[in-house]
Motif scaffolding. Structure first.
Motif, PDB file in Angstrom:
ATOM      1  N   MET A   1     -10.537   4.938  -1.774  1.00 25.18           N
ATOM      2  CA  MET A   1      -9.574   4.235  -2.622  1.00 25.18           C
ATOM      3  C   MET A   1      -9.971   2.763  -2.725  1.00 25.18           C
ATOM      4  SD  MET A   1      -5.996   6.119  -1.519  1.00 25.18           S
ATOM      5  CE  MET A   1      -5.988   5.610   0.206  1.00 25.18           C
TER       6      MET A   1
ATOM      7  N   ASP B   1     -10.948   8.163   5.746  1.00 24.73           N
ATOM      8  CA  ASP B   1     -10.557   7.185   4.740  1.00 24.73           C
ATOM      9  C   ASP B   1     -11.667   6.146   4.627  1.00 24.73           C
ATOM     10  OD1 ASP B   1      -9.302   5.505   2.973  1.00 24.73           O
ATOM     11  OD2 ASP B   1      -7.672   4.911   4.307  1.00 24.73           O
TER      12      ASP B   1
ATOM     13  N   ILE C   1      -5.865   7.770  -9.957  1.00 27.28           N
ATOM     14  CA  ILE C   1      -6.057   8.620  -8.781  1.00 27.28           C
ATOM     15  C   ILE C   1      -6.509   9.999  -9.250  1.00 27.28           C
ATOM     16  CG2 ILE C   1      -4.988   9.687  -6.758  1.00 27.28           C
ATOM     17  CD1 ILE C   1      -2.955   7.351  -6.799  1.00 27.28           C
TER      18      ILE C   1
ATOM     19  N   ARG D   1      -5.314   1.351 -12.404  1.00 24.22           N
ATOM     20  CA  ARG D   1      -5.891   2.192 -11.361  1.00 24.22           C
ATOM     21  C   ARG D   1      -5.510   3.654 -11.574  1.00 24.22           C
ATOM     22  NH1 ARG D   1      -7.876  -0.470  -6.834  1.00 24.22           N
ATOM     23  NH2 ARG D   1      -7.850  -2.729  -7.108  1.00 24.22           N
TER      24      ARG D   1
ATOM     25  N   LYS E   1       0.955   2.931  -3.526  1.00 23.65           N
ATOM     26  CA  LYS E   1      -0.171   3.826  -3.826  1.00 23.65           C
ATOM     27  C   LYS E   1       0.023   5.164  -3.124  1.00 23.65           C
ATOM     28  CE  LYS E   1      -4.196   1.957  -3.935  1.00 23.65           C
ATOM     29  NZ  LYS E   1      -5.492   1.322  -3.587  1.00 23.65           N
TER      30      LYS E   1
ATOM     31  N   GLU F   1      -9.518   7.018  -5.738  1.00 25.56           N
ATOM     32  CA  GLU F   1      -8.749   6.043  -6.515  1.00 25.56           C
ATOM     33  C   GLU F   1      -9.681   4.919  -6.925  1.00 25.56           C
ATOM     34  OE1 GLU F   1      -5.978   2.360  -6.674  1.00 25.56           O
ATOM     35  OE2 GLU F   1      -7.824   2.773  -5.607  1.00 25.56           O
ATOM     36  N   THR F   2      -9.626   4.530  -8.203  1.00 26.84           N
ATOM     37  CA  THR F   2     -10.545   3.515  -8.686  1.00 26.84           C
ATOM     38  C   THR F   2      -9.969   2.808  -9.902  1.00 26.84           C
ATOM     39  OG1 THR F   2     -12.858   3.117  -9.304  1.00 26.84           O
ATOM     40  CG2 THR F   2     -11.801   5.070 -10.237  1.00 26.84           C
TER      41      THR F   2
ATOM     42  N   SER G   1       0.814  -1.215   0.000  1.00 23.79           N
ATOM     43  CA  SER G   1       0.000   0.000   0.000  1.00 23.79           C
ATOM     44  C   SER G   1       0.846   1.263   0.000  1.00 23.79           C
ATOM     45  CB  SER G   1      -0.937  -0.006   1.212  1.00 23.79           C
ATOM     46  OG  SER G   1      -1.740  -1.166   1.225  1.00 23.79           O
TER      47      SER G   1
ATOM     48  N   PHE H   1     -10.702  10.448   1.614  1.00 23.30           N
ATOM     49  CA  PHE H   1     -10.125   9.482   0.691  1.00 23.30           C
ATOM     50  C   PHE H   1     -11.135   8.375   0.426  1.00 23.30           C
ATOM     51  CE2 PHE H   1      -6.504  11.576   2.458  1.00 23.30           C
ATOM     52  CZ  PHE H   1      -5.420  11.393   1.603  1.00 23.30           C
TER      53      PHE H   1
END
Length: 331
Positions: A202, A135, A324, A322, A117, A231-232, A114, A200
């Protein structure tokens, strides 16, 4: 509920969890009484007593311990060394998905790196110093600790997966850190109040059947002028490109759509966010998502890609990519 000789550990684990929530959650000024005063012994989940027992067996933090929240592995070190039995306790909480961690000498190699990212986004967002952060889909809270390491005043995570809540509280106890908290609930059951400076989301949007409701709920949690970091999964294409898997995507049943980055930016604008911006697009590789002993006997990225053509999933769809984005709630 566990009985016999393990019951005292279960009760101690519940007491430790309740004590930390009583200190952490009120600082966010939200109606979280359900989670502050919850009877943690009454959770209806078959493995919950076992995870509480693990929390109850955690050794006390050594007096000479020091935290390091600003490096790839969330770390606590102590010259006195690794407490006896700590690794066994942490292994009782497998699977560890997000990390990495180095907890008093026990190095947890999680399924996801992680930190990669985090490195992709941290230079593109508003500075977190002094901020109150949410988050959504936080997992075990790895990024909450990195947010504190970046100067956030307080960080709250929400995620409905119970083992992640247990992992978070294990790490929090070893760090002896009360500026971060977790609420094990989905976003739709979380009080939507505009109290966060940064929100966030994500790895959540593609699991939602209605992306606009999710974006609306995220916006409702932001103060005016606050920043969304989204993020996706995405696919290549223009402002009309959206991929809807027929059944599974990379082995997952609950992936409903993969839009192009241009579509996501349009969605953000349509929902009233301003200055939507794409800051990164990266193909997910085994360096970032991989099988480890701390993830247990489970499949990971390599198992869901076409072995002959790794640019495709086993379903013949584009491999995970992915993106962002950042955007602001109007001030």
């Amino acid at each position: 509920m566990a009985t016999g000789p393990r019951e005292p550990e279960v009760r101690l684990g519940a007491e430790r969890l309740a004590a930390r929530n009583a200190v952490t959650l009120p600082r966010f000024g939200l109606p979280l009484d359900e989670w502050i005063a919850r009877d943690w012994l009454a959770i209806n989940h078959g493995d919950w007593p076992r995870w509480l027992a693990a929390l109850g067996r955690l050794p006390e933090r050594p007096a000479d311990a020091v935290n390091h929240l600003d490096q790839a592995a969330v770390t606590v070190t102590a010259p006195s060394g690794t407490p006896t039995g700590l690794e066994d306790v942490l292994r009782a909480l497998i699977p560890w998905r997000k990390g990495p961690y180095d907890l008093l000498g026990v190095r947890i190699d999680t399924e996801w790196r992680s930190d990669l990212k985090w490195d992709r986004l941290i230079d593109h967002i508003q500075p977190l110093a002094g901020r109150r952060v949410l988050d959504v889909g936080c997992g075990n809270g790895y990024h909450l600790w990195r947010m504190l390491g970046a100067g956030a005043d307080a960080a709250l995570g929400i995620d409905p997966t119970w083992v992640f809540a247990a992992q978070f509280h294990a790490v929090a106890q070893l760090l002896d850190e009360t500026r971060a908290g977790i609420v094990p609930t989905p976003l739709e059951r979380f009080p939507h109040r505009p109290v966060f400076d940064s929100v966030f989301s994500m790895g959540v949007l593609y699991h939602r059947r209605d992306p606009f409701t999710h974006l609306s709920e995220l916006k409702a949690c932001l103060r005016p002028g606050g920043e969304l970091i989204l993020e996706t999964l995405v696919v290549e294409g223009d402002e009309r490109t959206i991929l809807t898997p027929e059944d599974r995507y990379a082995g997952m049943r609950n992936v409903w759509f993969l839009p192009s980055p241009a579509v996501v930016e349009r969605w953000l604008s349509r929902m009233g966010f301003v200055e939507p911006r794409l800051v990164d697009v990266s193909v997910t590789t085994e360096a970032e998502q991989h099988r480890t002993e701390w993830f247990g006997d489970r499949q990971s990225l390599v198992d869901f890609l076409d072995p002959q053509e790794p640019s495709l999933t086993r379903e013949g769809l584009p491999a995970p990519r992915r993106a962002i984005f950042t955007a602001r709630r109007p001030g």
